[in-house]
Design a protein around this motif. Structure first.
Motif, PDB file in Angstrom:
ATOM      1  N   VAL A 140       0.849  -1.200   0.000  1.00 18.06           N
ATOM      2  CA  VAL A 140       0.000   0.000   0.000  1.00 18.06           C
ATOM      3  C   VAL A 140       0.884   1.248   0.000  1.00 18.06           C
ATOM      4  O   VAL A 140       0.671   2.185  -0.766  1.00 18.06           O
ATOM      5  N   GLU A 141       1.925   1.220   0.825  1.00 21.78           N
ATOM      6  CA  GLU A 141       2.826   2.366   0.910  1.00 21.78           C
ATOM      7  C   GLU A 141       3.579   2.582  -0.411  1.00 21.78           C
ATOM      8  O   GLU A 141       3.721   3.716  -0.882  1.00 21.78           O
ATOM      9  N   ALA A 142       4.012   1.493  -1.028  1.00 20.90           N
ATOM     10  CA  ALA A 142       4.744   1.593  -2.306  1.00 20.90           C
ATOM     11  C   ALA A 142       3.823   2.179  -3.386  1.00 20.90           C
ATOM     12  O   ALA A 142       4.232   3.073  -4.151  1.00 20.90           O
ATOM     13  N   ILE A 143       2.578   1.713  -3.437  1.00 22.93           N
ATOM     14  CA  ILE A 143       1.622   2.245  -4.424  1.00 22.93           C
ATOM     15  C   ILE A 143       1.363   3.721  -4.124  1.00 22.93           C
ATOM     16  O   ILE A 143       1.321   4.561  -5.026  1.00 22.93           O
ATOM     17  N   GLY A 144       1.224   4.024  -2.837  1.00 21.61           N
ATOM     18  CA  GLY A 144       0.974   5.410  -2.430  1.00 21.61           C
ATOM     19  C   GLY A 144       2.069   6.368  -2.886  1.00 21.61           C
ATOM     20  O   GLY A 144       1.802   7.532  -3.190  1.00 21.61           O
ATOM     21  N   LYS A 145       3.293   5.884  -2.942  1.00 28.03           N
ATOM     22  CA  LYS A 145       4.398   6.750  -3.368  1.00 28.03           C
ATOM     23  C   LYS A 145       4.296   7.080  -4.857  1.00 28.03           C
ATOM     24  O   LYS A 145       4.772   8.121  -5.298  1.00 28.03           O
ATOM     25  N   ALA A 198      -3.269   5.411   3.358  1.00 30.08           N
ATOM     26  CA  ALA A 198      -4.693   5.214   3.038  1.00 30.08           C
ATOM     27  C   ALA A 198      -5.496   6.491   3.296  1.00 30.08           C
ATOM     28  O   ALA A 198      -5.316   7.139   4.329  1.00 30.08           O
ATOM     29  N   HIS A 199      -6.367   6.845   2.348  1.00 28.60           N
ATOM     30  CA  HIS A 199      -7.271   7.986   2.526  1.00 28.60           C
ATOM     31  C   HIS A 199      -8.664   7.521   2.963  1.00 28.60           C
ATOM     32  O   HIS A 199      -9.358   8.212   3.687  1.00 28.60           O
ATOM     33  N   VAL A 200      -9.065   6.365   2.444  1.00 28.27           N
ATOM     34  CA  VAL A 200     -10.319   5.737   2.854  1.00 28.27           C
ATOM     35  C   VAL A 200      -9.926   4.386   3.444  1.00 28.27           C
ATOM     36  O   VAL A 200      -9.137   3.662   2.830  1.00 28.27           O
ATOM     37  N   ILE A 201     -10.457   4.076   4.624  1.00 28.91           N
ATOM     38  CA  ILE A 201     -10.196   2.756   5.217  1.00 28.91           C
ATOM     39  C   ILE A 201     -11.550   2.092   5.454  1.00 28.91           C
ATOM     40  O   ILE A 201     -12.387   2.607   6.191  1.00 28.91           O
ATOM     41  N   THR A 202     -11.735   0.954   4.779  1.00 22.06           N
ATOM     42  CA  THR A 202     -13.005   0.239   4.888  1.00 22.06           C
ATOM     43  C   THR A 202     -12.794  -1.085   5.608  1.00 22.06           C
ATOM     44  O   THR A 202     -11.918  -1.871   5.241  1.00 22.06           O
ATOM     45  N   VAL A 203     -13.618  -1.305   6.624  1.00 25.01           N
ATOM     46  CA  VAL A 203     -13.579  -2.562   7.389  1.00 25.01           C
ATOM     47  C   VAL A 203     -14.874  -3.316   7.107  1.00 25.01           C
ATOM     48  O   VAL A 203     -15.865  -2.717   6.680  1.00 25.01           O
ATOM     49  N   HIS A 204     -14.867  -4.609   7.369  1.00 26.19           N
ATOM     50  CA  HIS A 204     -16.076  -5.395   7.136  1.00 26.19           C
ATOM     51  C   HIS A 204     -16.965  -5.431   8.368  1.00 26.19           C
ATOM     52  O   HIS A 204     -16.477  -5.669   9.480  1.00 26.19           O
ATOM     53  N   TYR A 205     -18.252  -5.224   8.147  1.00 27.63           N
ATOM     54  CA  TYR A 205     -19.246  -5.363   9.216  1.00 27.63           C
ATOM     55  C   TYR A 205     -19.055  -6.703   9.935  1.00 27.63           C
ATOM     56  O   TYR A 205     -19.081  -6.777  11.163  1.00 27.63           O
TER      57      TYR A 205
END
Ligand code: DX5
Ligand code: ZN
Length: 223
Positions: free
Chosen positions: A53-58, A85-92
């Motif tokens: 995620v960090e590598a993609i973010g760069k 991450a700008h949006v963090i989605t967790v599962h119900y």
């Protein structure tokens, strides 16, 4: 007129050319990068974690929409936020203390999303709908890209639209799984705000043109 967002799912990208794929999305009309984190426990597949995620973010010039398909997501919220991450989605289904987890995400400054598996009814969100920034309706069983869209997701999108509107919630409706040119328009008319598209974009002959086509659809109604 409400304009919808398109979020290509990097899971379907060619990881041997990840830099070029990220660049393609950067130069396209896409709005967000959708990043699918899987742990082999909540879902029967393992993908990547904060390091990727960090590598993609760069490389990314657009917000990262991180979809956590993991158990005990509350343990990793800080790390994914730090990874970009700008949006963090967790599962119900993975959150026994969902209200607390939503606020934990918001306290980091990220947008807080909640995802529902195909069998989980929208009505279960009634008591938190005003707290969330995004609801991700899974239109396939989470775990893999390239699956067939589950038709029931369409009436479910309408139900969620109604819940959000009647409660004056600002939550965006995101549809994830089996989304492409064949169903985008119906989903937008049902009330979708964010279309996640993996294989329909990355396996297309012309990915930027497919993203442009997904962006060009318009909902008939102004919600
Ligand atoms: C599935 C993931 C999806 C997936 C979508 O568990 O959450 O984001 O990458 O892929 P497509 O668009 O190919 O169904
Ligand atoms: Zn996803």
């Amino acid at each position: 007129m409400r304009k919808h967002l398109v979020a290509p799912s990097v899971l379907a990208a060619d990881f041997t050319r990840l830099g070029e794929e990220v660049d393609m999305v950067n130069r396209s009309e896409a709005d967000w990068f959708h990043l699918d984190v899987m742990d082999g426990r909540f879902v029967p597949n393992i993908t990547f974690g904060m390091f990727i995620v960090e590598a993609i973010g760069k490389m990314a010039h657009k917000p990262l929409d991180v979809h956590l398909m993991i158990v005990e997501p509350e343990k990793y919220i800080e790390s994914f936020r730090k990874a970009g991450a700008h949006v963090i989605t967790v599962h119900y289904e993975a959150c026994p203390h969902l209200h607390r987890t939503i606020h934990q995400i918001k306290e980091t400054g990220a947008m807080a999303g909640v995802a529902l598996n195909p069998h989980t009814p929208v009505s279960l969100l009634a008591d938190v709908i005003e707290d969330v920034d995004l609801v991700c309706l899974m239109s396939v069983n989470p775990g893999f890209g390239g699956q067939k869209f589950i038709y029931q997701s369409l009436p479910k999108t309408r139900q969620l639209r109604e819940l959000i509107d009647t409660r004056n919630s600002k939550a965006l409706i995101e549809i994830d799984g089996g989304v492409g040119l064949q169903n985008a328009e119906s989903l937008l008319q049902a009330g979708a705000d964010v279309l996640v598209a993996g294989s329909s974009v990355f396996a297309a002959q012309d990915p930027p043109a497919t993203i442009r086509a997904l962006k060009a659809f318009e909902a008939e109604f102004d919600f």
